[in-house]
Design a protein around this motif. Structure first.
Motif, PDB file in Angstrom:
ATOM      1  N   CYS A  94      86.149 -69.789 -81.516  1.00 46.43           N
ATOM      2  CA  CYS A  94      86.517 -71.212 -81.574  1.00 46.43           C
ATOM      3  C   CYS A  94      85.793 -72.053 -80.532  1.00 46.43           C
ATOM      4  O   CYS A  94      85.940 -73.285 -80.520  1.00 46.43           O
ATOM      5  CB  CYS A  94      88.028 -71.375 -81.383  1.00 46.43           C
ATOM      6  SG  CYS A  94      89.005 -70.824 -82.793  1.00 46.43           S
ATOM      7  N   GLU A 123      94.625 -73.781 -90.106  1.00 44.89           N
ATOM      8  CA  GLU A 123      94.911 -73.629 -91.539  1.00 44.89           C
ATOM      9  C   GLU A 123      95.526 -72.276 -91.854  1.00 44.89           C
ATOM     10  O   GLU A 123      96.346 -72.146 -92.770  1.00 44.89           O
ATOM     11  CB  GLU A 123      93.616 -73.806 -92.344  1.00 44.89           C
ATOM     12  CG  GLU A 123      93.045 -75.221 -92.293  1.00 44.89           C
ATOM     13  CD  GLU A 123      91.619 -75.280 -92.805  1.00 44.89           C
ATOM     14  OE1 GLU A 123      91.124 -74.224 -93.290  1.00 44.89           O
ATOM     15  OE2 GLU A 123      90.990 -76.349 -92.712  1.00 44.89           O
ATOM     16  N   ASN A 127      89.680 -81.506 -80.181  1.00 43.96           N
ATOM     17  CA  ASN A 127      90.309 -81.350 -81.490  1.00 43.96           C
ATOM     18  C   ASN A 127      91.710 -81.940 -81.415  1.00 43.96           C
ATOM     19  O   ASN A 127      92.683 -81.263 -81.056  1.00 43.96           O
ATOM     20  CB  ASN A 127      90.361 -79.871 -81.893  1.00 43.96           C
ATOM     21  CG  ASN A 127      90.743 -79.673 -83.360  1.00 43.96           C
ATOM     22  OD1 ASN A 127      91.692 -80.280 -83.846  1.00 43.96           O
ATOM     23  ND2 ASN A 127      89.998 -78.824 -84.055  1.00 43.96           N
ATOM     24  N   ASN A 186      83.521 -75.054 -81.594  1.00 42.20           N
ATOM     25  CA  ASN A 186      83.274 -74.908 -83.028  1.00 42.20           C
ATOM     26  C   ASN A 186      84.487 -75.445 -83.779  1.00 42.20           C
ATOM     27  O   ASN A 186      85.503 -74.757 -83.938  1.00 42.20           O
ATOM     28  CB  ASN A 186      83.029 -73.437 -83.370  1.00 42.20           C
ATOM     29  CG  ASN A 186      82.589 -73.238 -84.820  1.00 42.20           C
ATOM     30  OD1 ASN A 186      83.322 -73.534 -85.751  1.00 42.20           O
ATOM     31  ND2 ASN A 186      81.369 -72.744 -84.995  1.00 42.20           N
ATOM     32  N   LYS A 187      84.384 -76.695 -84.244  1.00 42.48           N
ATOM     33  CA  LYS A 187      85.535 -77.352 -84.861  1.00 42.48           C
ATOM     34  C   LYS A 187      85.935 -76.686 -86.177  1.00 42.48           C
ATOM     35  O   LYS A 187      87.123 -76.617 -86.516  1.00 42.48           O
ATOM     36  CB  LYS A 187      85.233 -78.826 -85.118  1.00 42.48           C
ATOM     37  CG  LYS A 187      86.470 -79.627 -85.547  1.00 42.48           C
ATOM     38  CD  LYS A 187      86.194 -81.095 -85.629  1.00 42.48           C
ATOM     39  CE  LYS A 187      87.480 -81.875 -85.919  1.00 42.48           C
ATOM     40  NZ  LYS A 187      88.155 -81.422 -87.136  1.00 42.48           N
ATOM     41  N   GLU A 188      84.962 -76.174 -86.903  1.00 49.15           N
ATOM     42  CA  GLU A 188      85.284 -75.524 -88.168  1.00 49.15           C
ATOM     43  C   GLU A 188      86.219 -74.335 -87.948  1.00 49.15           C
ATOM     44  O   GLU A 188      87.198 -74.154 -88.679  1.00 49.15           O
ATOM     45  CB  GLU A 188      84.010 -75.062 -88.865  1.00 49.15           C
ATOM     46  CG  GLU A 188      84.255 -74.418 -90.226  1.00 49.15           C
ATOM     47  CD  GLU A 188      82.980 -74.035 -90.921  1.00 49.15           C
ATOM     48  OE1 GLU A 188      83.050 -73.279 -91.910  1.00 49.15           O
ATOM     49  OE2 GLU A 188      81.893 -74.502 -90.485  1.00 49.15           O
ATOM     50  N   ASN A 189      85.928 -73.533 -86.939  1.00 51.74           N
ATOM     51  CA  ASN A 189      86.794 -72.390 -86.649  1.00 51.74           C
ATOM     52  C   ASN A 189      88.123 -72.838 -86.036  1.00 51.74           C
ATOM     53  O   ASN A 189      89.165 -72.225 -86.298  1.00 51.74           O
ATOM     54  CB  ASN A 189      86.088 -71.411 -85.719  1.00 51.74           C
ATOM     55  CG  ASN A 189      85.068 -70.557 -86.457  1.00 51.74           C
ATOM     56  OD1 ASN A 189      85.100 -70.447 -87.674  1.00 51.74           O
ATOM     57  ND2 ASN A 189      84.166 -69.936 -85.712  1.00 51.74           N
ATOM     58  N   GLN A 190      88.090 -73.884 -85.212  1.00 55.29           N
ATOM     59  CA  GLN A 190      89.347 -74.422 -84.676  1.00 55.29           C
ATOM     60  C   GLN A 190      90.277 -74.805 -85.826  1.00 55.29           C
ATOM     61  O   GLN A 190      91.466 -74.453 -85.840  1.00 55.29           O
ATOM     62  CB  GLN A 190      89.076 -75.648 -83.815  1.00 55.29           C
ATOM     63  CG  GLN A 190      88.360 -75.371 -82.509  1.00 55.29           C
ATOM     64  CD  GLN A 190      87.975 -76.657 -81.798  1.00 55.29           C
ATOM     65  OE1 GLN A 190      87.844 -77.722 -82.416  1.00 55.29           O
ATOM     66  NE2 GLN A 190      87.775 -76.577 -80.482  1.00 55.29           N
ATOM     67  N   ASP A 191      89.724 -75.529 -86.795  1.00 53.88           N
ATOM     68  CA  ASP A 191      90.533 -75.962 -87.939  1.00 53.88           C
ATOM     69  C   ASP A 191      90.966 -74.776 -88.797  1.00 53.88           C
ATOM     70  O   ASP A 191      92.080 -74.752 -89.335  1.00 53.88           O
ATOM     71  CB  ASP A 191      89.739 -76.951 -88.792  1.00 53.88           C
ATOM     72  CG  ASP A 191      89.463 -78.260 -88.064  1.00 53.88           C
ATOM     73  OD1 ASP A 191      90.163 -78.539 -87.060  1.00 53.88           O
ATOM     74  OD2 ASP A 191      88.544 -78.992 -88.473  1.00 53.88           O
ATOM     75  N   LYS A 192      90.090 -73.784 -88.897  1.00 57.91           N
ATOM     76  CA  LYS A 192      90.407 -72.618 -89.728  1.00 57.91           C
ATOM     77  C   LYS A 192      91.600 -71.858 -89.152  1.00 57.91           C
ATOM     78  O   LYS A 192      92.480 -71.416 -89.902  1.00 57.91           O
ATOM     79  CB  LYS A 192      89.181 -71.698 -89.812  1.00 57.91           C
ATOM     80  CG  LYS A 192      89.364 -70.521 -90.759  1.00 57.91           C
ATOM     81  CD  LYS A 192      88.089 -69.681 -90.836  1.00 57.91           C
ATOM     82  CE  LYS A 192      86.941 -70.472 -91.428  1.00 57.91           C
ATOM     83  NZ  LYS A 192      85.724 -69.623 -91.596  1.00 57.91           N
ATOM     84  N   GLN A 232      80.044 -66.824 -85.148  1.00 57.23           N
ATOM     85  CA  GLN A 232      81.003 -67.888 -85.459  1.00 57.23           C
ATOM     86  C   GLN A 232      80.990 -68.247 -86.938  1.00 57.23           C
ATOM     87  O   GLN A 232      81.992 -68.729 -87.462  1.00 57.23           O
ATOM     88  CB  GLN A 232      80.695 -69.127 -84.613  1.00 57.23           C
ATOM     89  CG  GLN A 232      81.163 -69.003 -83.164  1.00 57.23           C
ATOM     90  CD  GLN A 232      80.857 -70.232 -82.353  1.00 57.23           C
ATOM     91  OE1 GLN A 232      79.785 -70.823 -82.474  1.00 57.23           O
ATOM     92  NE2 GLN A 232      81.789 -70.634 -81.478  1.00 57.23           N
ATOM     93  N   VAL A 233      79.889 -68.031 -87.605  1.00 56.16           N
ATOM     94  CA  VAL A 233      79.801 -68.373 -89.028  1.00 56.16           C
ATOM     95  C   VAL A 233      79.760 -67.122 -89.905  1.00 56.16           C
ATOM     96  O   VAL A 233      79.461 -67.197 -91.093  1.00 56.16           O
ATOM     97  CB  VAL A 233      78.551 -69.242 -89.303  1.00 56.16           C
ATOM     98  CG1 VAL A 233      78.643 -70.561 -88.570  1.00 56.16           C
ATOM     99  CG2 VAL A 233      77.259 -68.518 -88.910  1.00 56.16           C
TER     100      VAL A 233
END
Length: 523
Positions: free
Chosen positions: A382, A394, A477, A385-391, A324-325
């Motif tokens: 995702c 974006e 989210n 994982n909010k960072e990936n959801q937002d990515k 995920q990262v």
């Protein structure tokens, strides 16, 4: 009464009598050693006698290697050599005492040298092939569950014997050689393979040629996959078809009945780095498939298999966090999804959607399911994982994923029996509505998506992964939930398909009304 004479052996038209007494005595010993009680009481002197016969017969093989015209005189020697190996092979079965006695006579070195001589003869004769096979069987049996014997076998056999036999045209010789390699390998000796990568590559090739043979498969699963260093060093040297073979075995390990241990997880985290890096670097190779002449491109197939491995790795919660990262992975996946989605719409190619339904397993080309697996990987990345959801938001990935929900024959269907098909079809359609129309509240979307994924139904695989991805994109989210809720209404993915299945859709204000025409066909 004298023992009956054996019929003479025929080799290349020349009749050559075998030394009867030695041969018959060896055959009698071979038969006796089939029983454990005879093996455990065998005196050491017997093995010395067998070794003497083996050494004497070896001289004839050495002579034939130097002078090919002497091959025609090998019949009696090959008979004796074969029976010596059979006798020693049987004596070693589950009997460490005999293994030790035979090893201490330096029989292993003699056997390895003789097997290597067999390969030098380069002649096709059944008697030679039989002796060859029996010699390898003996080496495998003497090394079985005996670390001291394994060490001596390794000293004598590595690397020449493995280089000579793993690519032999006879599949039994390949299997027996693989058995010896499997039995002798340990973590320390894996370092020797890193310096002799051709042997490891030959094992991959052996499995590719002889998938029914268990030994090459076991070498890869029980030894190679436990050495990330070897896999990484080997991967760059493999052909694309060999890479596919290795990746298929990696998938089999990930989805197998046995759960990965803590040690396995630690090792597969290292493999994940190699797989993710390779996919990020090579994923655009799949675009070659948009050109018809490249529909069997092996490089593209290897890239497709990398994606398959990533999907299975991210299905394991203990591997998921690392991927995920992983730098650039999400960006690459969305980038490739966008390109093949647009290309499939703008031109007619292997990624263009088809409007027919097809059962899973009816595969016509290598790219089938690639797009749905991209969406599956996005959904996995995702997960919570909010960072990936937002990515994904974006990168404008949400409209891209929703626009991929059309019925697509190139991302085939799952067809499974259910006693209430009408309910399941309705469930599928409701899920489709919530995805494709703005009226569906995100909570309802998640509810129907979860129900779909937990049901066995007539539903396109692509559709399943879209639902799954949207569910993971919107969980906890609100920004992504609002984004989907505010999207413009796009219309049905395939209204004609709904009609064929006995449903009609009417719009009343801001609502969509699903109606049955009472002519629902069976799934």
């Amino acid at each position: 009464m004298a023992a009956p004479r054996m019929p003479p052996s025929r080799l290349s038209g020349v009749m050559v009598p075998a030394p009867i007494q030695d041969l018959e005595a060896l055959r009698a010993l071979t038969a006796l050693f089939k029983e454990y009680r005879n093996r455990e009481t065998a005196p050491r002197t017997i093995f010395q006698r067998v070794l003497d016969i083996l050494k004497k017969s070896t001289h004839a093989v050495e002579l034939a290697c130097r002078d090919p015209s002497q091959v025609e005189h090998l019949a009696s020697s090959l008979q004796l050599i074969t029976e010596c190996f059979r006798c020693l092979r049987n004596a070693c079965i589950e009997c460490s005492v005999n293994q030790n006695s035979i090893r201490n006579l330096d029989t292993i070195g003699v056997a390895v040298d003789l097997v290597l001589l067999f390969r030098e003869l380069r002649v096709e004769q059944d008697s030679l092939l039989t002796a060859f096979r029996c010699g390898l069987q003996f080496l495998g049996n003497i090394a079985s569950r005996n670390e001291d014997s394994q060490s001596i076998v390794w000293v004598h056999a590595f690397p020449e014997l493995f280089m000579s036999c793993l690519n032999h045209p006879d599949k039994k010789i390949v299997a027996y050689c693989s058995m010896i390699l499997f039995t002798s390998l340990n973590p320390e000796r894996m370092k020797d393979l890193e310096e002799n990568l051709n042997i490891a590559i030959n094992v991959i090739e052996a499995h590719q040629k002889h998938p029914e043979s268990e030994w090459p498969f076991l070498i890869i699963t029980d030894h190679f996959l436990k050495s990330p260093e070897l896999v990484e060093a080997m991967y760059s040297k493999l052909s694309n078809q060999e890479r596919v073979t290795l990746l298929d075995i990696m998938i089999a390990k990930l989805v197998g009945d046995e759960q990965l241990t803590k040690d396995d997880i630690s090792i597969f985290l290292r493999h994940a780095e190699l797989i993710a890096n390779s996919f990020v670097d090579q994923c655009r190779n799949v675009l070659k498939l948009t050109s018809e002449p490249h529909t069997e491109d092996k490089e593209a197939l290897a890239t497709i298999r990398l994606l398959d491995v990533l999907c299975e790795m991210t299905s394991n919660t203990e591997l998921l966090g690392y991927l995920q990262v992983f730098p650039g992975l999400m960006e690459r996946v969305i980038d490739v999804l966008r390109v093949i989605h647009v290309t499939g719409k703008d031109t007619s190619n292997i990624f263009s959607p088809s409007d027919s339904l097809k059962a899973e397993g009816d595969i016509e080309h290598m790219a089938e399911g690639f797009k749905s697996h991209l969406i599956r990987l996005i959904g996995n990345l995702c997960y919570k994982n909010k960072e990936n959801q937002d990515k994904v938001n974006e990168l404008d990935g949400i409209p891209l994923i929703l626009d991929s929900s059309n019925i697509d024959d190139n991302n085939p269907c799952i067809l499974e029996y259910d006693p209430q098909p009408e309910n399941l079809i309705s469930l599928w359609l409701k899920t489709q509505f919530f995805i494709l129309f703005a009226g569906g509240h995100s909570c309802e979307l998640q509810k129907w998506g979860s129900m779909l994924l937990n049901s066995f139904t007539l539903a396109p695989v692509m559709m399943q992964w879209v639902v799954y991805a949207v569910r993971n994109l919107t969980e906890d989210n609100s920004q992504n939930q609002d984004f989907i809720a505010k999207m413009e209404e796009q219309g049905l993915a395939d209204a004609s398909l709904l009609k064929k299945m006995g449903f009609e859709v009417e719009k009343s204000g801001e609502k969509l009304i699903l109606k049955s025409n009472n002519d629902i066909p069976p799934p």
